[in-house]
Write an enzyme that holds these catalytic residues in place. Sequence first.
Site, PDB file in Angstrom:
ATOM      1  N   ILE A  30       0.827  -1.201   0.000  1.00  0.00           N
ATOM      2  CA  ILE A  30       0.000   0.000   0.000  1.00  0.00           C
ATOM      3  C   ILE A  30       0.867   1.259   0.000  1.00  0.00           C
ATOM      4  O   ILE A  30       0.565   2.229  -0.709  1.00  0.00           O
ATOM      5  CB  ILE A  30      -0.942  -0.006   1.223  1.00  0.00           C
ATOM      6  N   VAL A  65      10.852   3.834  11.935  1.00  0.00           N
ATOM      7  CA  VAL A  65       9.885   4.694  12.616  1.00  0.00           C
ATOM      8  C   VAL A  65       9.917   4.539  14.131  1.00  0.00           C
ATOM      9  O   VAL A  65       9.377   5.393  14.854  1.00  0.00           O
ATOM     10  CB  VAL A  65       8.446   4.451  12.098  1.00  0.00           C
ATOM     11  N   TYR A 156      -1.986  -6.587  16.798  1.00  0.00           N
ATOM     12  CA  TYR A 156      -2.194  -5.773  15.594  1.00  0.00           C
ATOM     13  C   TYR A 156      -3.500  -4.972  15.687  1.00  0.00           C
ATOM     14  O   TYR A 156      -3.536  -3.773  15.412  1.00  0.00           O
ATOM     15  CB  TYR A 156      -2.223  -6.684  14.366  1.00  0.00           C
TER      16      TYR A 156
END
Length: 250
Positions: A30, A65, A156
């Site tokens: 994505i 990140v 998740y």
Amino acid sequence: MISLKAREAHPAGGKVTARTVLITGGNRGIGYALAEEFVAQGHRVAVTARSGEGPAGCLTVTADVTDGASLDAAYALIEAQLGPVEVVVANAGITRDTLIMRMSDEDFDTVVDTNLGGAFKVVKRATKGMLKARFGRIILISSVVGLYGSAGQVNYSASKSALVGMARSLTRELGSRGITANVVAPGFIETDMTAALPEEQQAEYKRNIPANRFATPSEVAKVVAWLASDDAGYISGAVIPVDGGLGMGH
């Protein structure tokens, strides 16, 4: 080569204001499709990746990140080459799926630290420039699993659900400064991961999706690009599903 020239219009014919866009995890799936869409619309695009490259026309910066120092270095490079970040898309994420009785503390902490903590770190560093410019678009990539739930994905699901609270808190903090914060929640997407599933399993998943198909990455990318546009300036704190109806009502 990085093109900094904005196109006059996107394919639908509307005007596009060229922005500096940062997409995390833009080297595949994505994230890669997001970068392609923003480049096609004439934006100045940077992607972060731990390995690999983003699509042609964008600046790829190596960064993790979860590591504040690497993000500081990435922002310094992006701002020097493309200007202050005006649109940030927190897309980078990982999974470590297993049933809760088998899920280790490390499995939980690592997923939450990347998917939620990483989004926080990336967004926080973008807000300083956005506040100064009195403009910003913050888009957090969640998942239908964040609100729908999924066995074997407690870590998740928790990390993706938390992005909704983050976006809504950001909206209340920053909304008066021309900054929006929204969540996009994709469902099943045509990626290498879904393509590797047995055909019978793919068919079972599709039977639960009213649209009876998986989405293409570009379908997610077009929604994200629209939320980043001037046309979406009065939308904030929203959760936009791109899931073919799988999670409706959640």
